[in-house]
Design a protein around this motif. Structure first.
Motif, PDB file in Angstrom:
ATOM      1  N   GLY A  27       0.755  -1.227   0.000  1.00 16.78           N
ATOM      2  CA  GLY A  27       0.000   0.000   0.000  1.00 16.78           C
ATOM      3  C   GLY A  27       0.788   1.281   0.000  1.00 16.78           C
ATOM      4  N   ASN A  28       2.017   1.335   0.458  1.00 21.85           N
ATOM      5  CA  ASN A  28       2.658   2.635   0.525  1.00 21.85           C
ATOM      6  C   ASN A  28       3.056   3.122  -0.858  1.00 21.85           C
ATOM      7  OD1 ASN A  28       5.408   1.675  -0.081  1.00 21.85           O
ATOM      8  ND2 ASN A  28       5.233   0.653   1.889  1.00 21.85           N
ATOM      9  N   ALA A 308       1.175   0.920  12.190  1.00 22.66           N
ATOM     10  CA  ALA A 308      -0.242   0.599  12.392  1.00 22.66           C
ATOM     11  C   ALA A 308      -0.382  -0.831  12.904  1.00 22.66           C
ATOM     12  CB  ALA A 308      -1.013   0.762  11.084  1.00 22.66           C
ATOM     13  N   PRO A 309      -1.308  -1.088  13.831  1.00 19.41           N
ATOM     14  CA  PRO A 309      -1.514  -2.451  14.345  1.00 19.41           C
ATOM     15  C   PRO A 309      -2.031  -3.379  13.263  1.00 19.41           C
ATOM     16  CG  PRO A 309      -3.262  -0.990  15.099  1.00 19.41           C
ATOM     17  CD  PRO A 309      -2.243  -0.125  14.426  1.00 19.41           C
ATOM     18  N   LYS A 310      -1.662  -4.659  13.362  1.00 18.01           N
ATOM     19  CA  LYS A 310      -2.082  -5.651  12.370  1.00 18.01           C
ATOM     20  C   LYS A 310      -3.501  -6.140  12.633  1.00 18.01           C
ATOM     21  CE  LYS A 310       2.584  -7.463  11.508  1.00 18.01           C
ATOM     22  NZ  LYS A 310       2.617  -7.249  10.050  1.00 18.01           N
ATOM     23  N   ALA A 366      -7.720  -1.279  -0.914  1.00 14.76           N
ATOM     24  CA  ALA A 366      -8.177  -0.112  -1.667  1.00 14.76           C
ATOM     25  C   ALA A 366      -8.988   0.824  -0.783  1.00 14.76           C
ATOM     26  CB  ALA A 366      -9.015  -0.555  -2.872  1.00 14.76           C
ATOM     27  N   ILE A 367      -9.633   0.271   0.244  1.00 16.59           N
ATOM     28  CA  ILE A 367     -10.469   1.068   1.144  1.00 16.59           C
ATOM     29  C   ILE A 367      -9.654   1.624   2.308  1.00 16.59           C
ATOM     30  CG2 ILE A 367     -12.615   1.025   2.488  1.00 16.59           C
ATOM     31  CD1 ILE A 367     -12.941   0.416  -0.479  1.00 16.59           C
ATOM     32  N   ALA A 368      -8.470   1.067   2.544  1.00 16.35           N
ATOM     33  CA  ALA A 368      -7.670   1.406   3.726  1.00 16.35           C
ATOM     34  C   ALA A 368      -7.494   2.914   3.873  1.00 16.35           C
ATOM     35  CB  ALA A 368      -6.311   0.717   3.634  1.00 16.35           C
ATOM     36  N   PRO A 369      -7.443   3.376   5.169  1.00 17.13           N
ATOM     37  CA  PRO A 369      -7.490   2.579   6.395  1.00 17.13           C
ATOM     38  C   PRO A 369      -8.898   2.075   6.693  1.00 17.13           C
ATOM     39  CG  PRO A 369      -7.380   4.900   6.943  1.00 17.13           C
ATOM     40  CD  PRO A 369      -7.221   4.815   5.454  1.00 17.13           C
ATOM     41  N   LYS A 409      -0.389  -1.736   4.548  1.00 21.16           N
ATOM     42  CA  LYS A 409      -1.508  -0.806   4.600  1.00 21.16           C
ATOM     43  C   LYS A 409      -2.307  -1.019   5.877  1.00 21.16           C
ATOM     44  CE  LYS A 409      -3.366   1.235   1.318  1.00 21.16           C
ATOM     45  NZ  LYS A 409      -4.247   1.702   0.239  1.00 21.16           N
ATOM     46  N   MET A 410      -2.992   0.002   6.312  1.00 19.50           N
ATOM     47  CA  MET A 410      -3.748  -0.043   7.548  1.00 19.50           C
ATOM     48  C   MET A 410      -5.081  -0.751   7.326  1.00 19.50           C
ATOM     49  SD  MET A 410      -4.515   0.250  10.604  1.00 19.50           S
ATOM     50  CE  MET A 410      -5.993   0.422  11.586  1.00 19.50           C
TER      51      MET A 410
END
Length: 554
Positions: A27-28, A308-310, A366-369, A409-410
């Motif tokens: 994601g980054n 970010a937490p998994k 795609a929706i993250a976070p 990604k979150m």
């Protein structure tokens, strides 16, 4: 049919399964920019190695085809340049005897044409899934592909056959021949180019106002990451025509396009915010853990050196609030909540199951976070690595675990499980989930909270403390769900006689209920014994209800 297509992580020249995920769902921004480079390099390697059949998975046919042509003509990626020819249901390149009345016969004729090729070539076949549906398989085409496979590998001039479609659906006979790779989603730069071109084309038009500074524009670009170029263009166009202007307020319109992605997918369900965390009784330690991590995906958290937490795995006694917590976290963190039904991942056709898990992961990212809720995860992955597993479940499970280990990604995963013994041990390994919490029967104080919540929800007013206390005293060993049910039953008792609810209505329902803690006392004790050294109590230890013998509490 089973799900046994070659995958990128199985190829001998890849470093590890992580290469696959970094290409497909990372994601980054920096990773997303290099995803295309990874894809181009990998495709070039596969073409040089003369893989007989390569399947490129993509919704963006035009963009993927342009990339294939770029690789085929790039001497740095592939030593011998190749001409690119295409076939689809409506069009084909090259001179051969076309059969317009039968697509299958026409494709067979095109395969014969491939065998006559005398120059280095890449043949891109689109619409292949048309011939391998749930209801029928064109067996002549299966035989034609198997017959041309040796020629492709041994032709004097290098030849490659690439299938291009959004789904990988092949019959069992071809499962060992097809290697599948995902075409990456657009990079930040590509999304920005789309936005810039639309701004340039529309800012001079009467009635269209562009009200964006550099930061606003960056937020619009970031919001569209994870969309295809067509989806991003549609979202920006809708924002412009909706009120005649494009501004920072239009980020919500772009995010709505992402919600449409979920609606179009049968794998994920969008759950609207409907419950607050303070509406879930008890579970003080779990609530505290979640509260401390609110906003941990923000830029401010990055400045603290935090990632970010998994996710968390919630296990314990059924009916004690695990699913409610999953719904409440999205409200607490103000993030969208997606629900994944693992059972929907599995399909009968080759490539379907693994393609589904990849699609679900890509959609979530795609929706993250966002928060991804997997309810009763043990049911979805039951039988993994068992003698009855055909292999599809193990590969889907492996894909999910690798993503959990390496995702950037979150996407905060909340998995709930009632029967932890049915989960593969790999699921418990550190690095998959941040913590495993055990949700036990509510203690006295938690029962008081739960009873107050359900009475207030229905009466719309506070109830006398003595009434709440009496219900609490009579419900030792009841789960949260059972507490709700006896209150509902009491209200039905009064409703049947069209009168006000009294305490005796609820006490009657309590006396008529045999709680799970009695009927499954031994099972609950086994769950507690398992969790004692393996999980963190969701409730402070000193307040837990202790079962000493079936039907007895202290």
């Amino acid at each position: 049919m089973v799900d046994k297509l070659h995958r990128l992580d199985l190829l001998s020249f890849t470093a590890s399964p992580s290469v696959y995920y970094n290409m497909g769902v990372n994601g980054n921004i920096r990773a997303r920019r290099s995803m295309m480079e990874h894809f181009q390099r990998l495709l070039g390697h596969m073409m040089r190695a003369r893989f007989p059949f390569i399947h490129v998975l993509s919704w963006e046919e035009g963009r993927a085809l342009e990339t294939i042509k770029f690789v085929a003509e790039n001497s740095e990626l592939i030593k011998t340049k190749r001409q690119v020819f295409t076939w689809s249901l409506l069009h084909a390149d090259g001179k051969y005897d076309r059969c317009t009345d039968s697509p299958a016969k026409d494709l067979l004729s095109f395969l014969s044409h491939i065998e006559q090729s005398t120059v280095p070539s890449v043949f891109v076949i689109m619409d292949i899934h048309y011939f391998f549906t749930d209801n029928s398989v064109v067996h002549e085409l299966v035989r034609g592909l198997k017959m041309i496979q040796p020629y492709v590998k041994r032709a004097k001039e290098p030849i490659n056959i690439i299938f291009l479609s959004a789904t990988a659906v092949f019959p069992r006979e071809l499962e060992k021949e097809v290697s599948v790779i995902d075409f990456p989603l657009p990079s930040r730069n590509e999304i920005e180019q789309v936005l810039d071109s639309m701004i340039e084309a529309n800012e001079q038009m009467a009635g269209i106002q562009i009200d964006l500074d550099a930061d606003d524009k960056e937020r619009l670009v970031q919001a569209a990451l994870g969309l295809t170029l067509g989806e991003a263009e549609n979202a920006y166009a809708l924002a412009m025509v909706k009120d005649g202007r494009l501004s920072k307020d239009d980020v919500d319109i772009v995010l709505e396009e992402k919600r449409q992605i979920i609606k179009r997918s049968n794998l994920l369900e969008y759950i609207g915010a409907g419950i607050q965390l303070d509406e879930v009784g008890g579970l003080d330690q779990l609530k505290s853990w979640l509260g401390k991590r609110n906003g941990s995906w923000s830029e401010q958290a990055v400045q603290y050196g935090l990632t970010a937490p998994k996710g968390v795995l919630l296990t314990g006694v059924p009916g004690c609030g695990k699913s409610l917590v999953a719904k409440a976290v999205s409200s607490l963190w103000k993030l969208p909540l997606l629900r994944l039904d693992v059972g929907k991942l599995f399909g009968m056709w080759i490539g379907t199951s693994e393609a589904n898990i990849r699609s679900a992961i890509q959609t979530a990212e795609a929706i993250a976070p966002c928060v991804l809720w997997i309810d009763e995860i043990e049911k979805g992955f039951r039988g993994v690595n068992s003698s009855g597993d055909s292999g599809a479940a193990s590969r889907v499970f492996g894909t999910f675990l690798t993503w959990m280990q390496e995702k950037t990604k979150m996407v905060f995963v909340i998995a709930t499980a009632n029967d932890i013994s049915n989960l593969p041990p790999e699921m418990m390994r550190k690095g998959r989930f941040d913590e495993i919490f055990f949700v036990d029967l509510p203690n006295r104080e938690e029962r008081k909270q739960i009873v107050r919540l359900h009475l207030h929800k229905r009466l719309k007013r506070q109830v006398e403390p003595s009434i709440v206390q009496e219900i609490v005293e009579q419900t030792e060993g009841f789960s949260g769900a059972e507490l709700e049910q006896v209150i509902v039953s009491g209200f039905f008792e009064a409703f049947a006689e069209r009168r006000v609810v009294v305490l005796d209505d609820i006490l009657l329902a309590i006396r008529s209920t045999v709680p799970l803690s009695v009927t499954q006392a031994e099972r609950i004790q086994q769950l507690r014994s398992w969790a004692e050294m393996r999980a963190i109590p969701a409730t402070s230890k000193e307040n837990l209800v202790q079962i000493t013998r079936p039907g007895s509490f202290r």
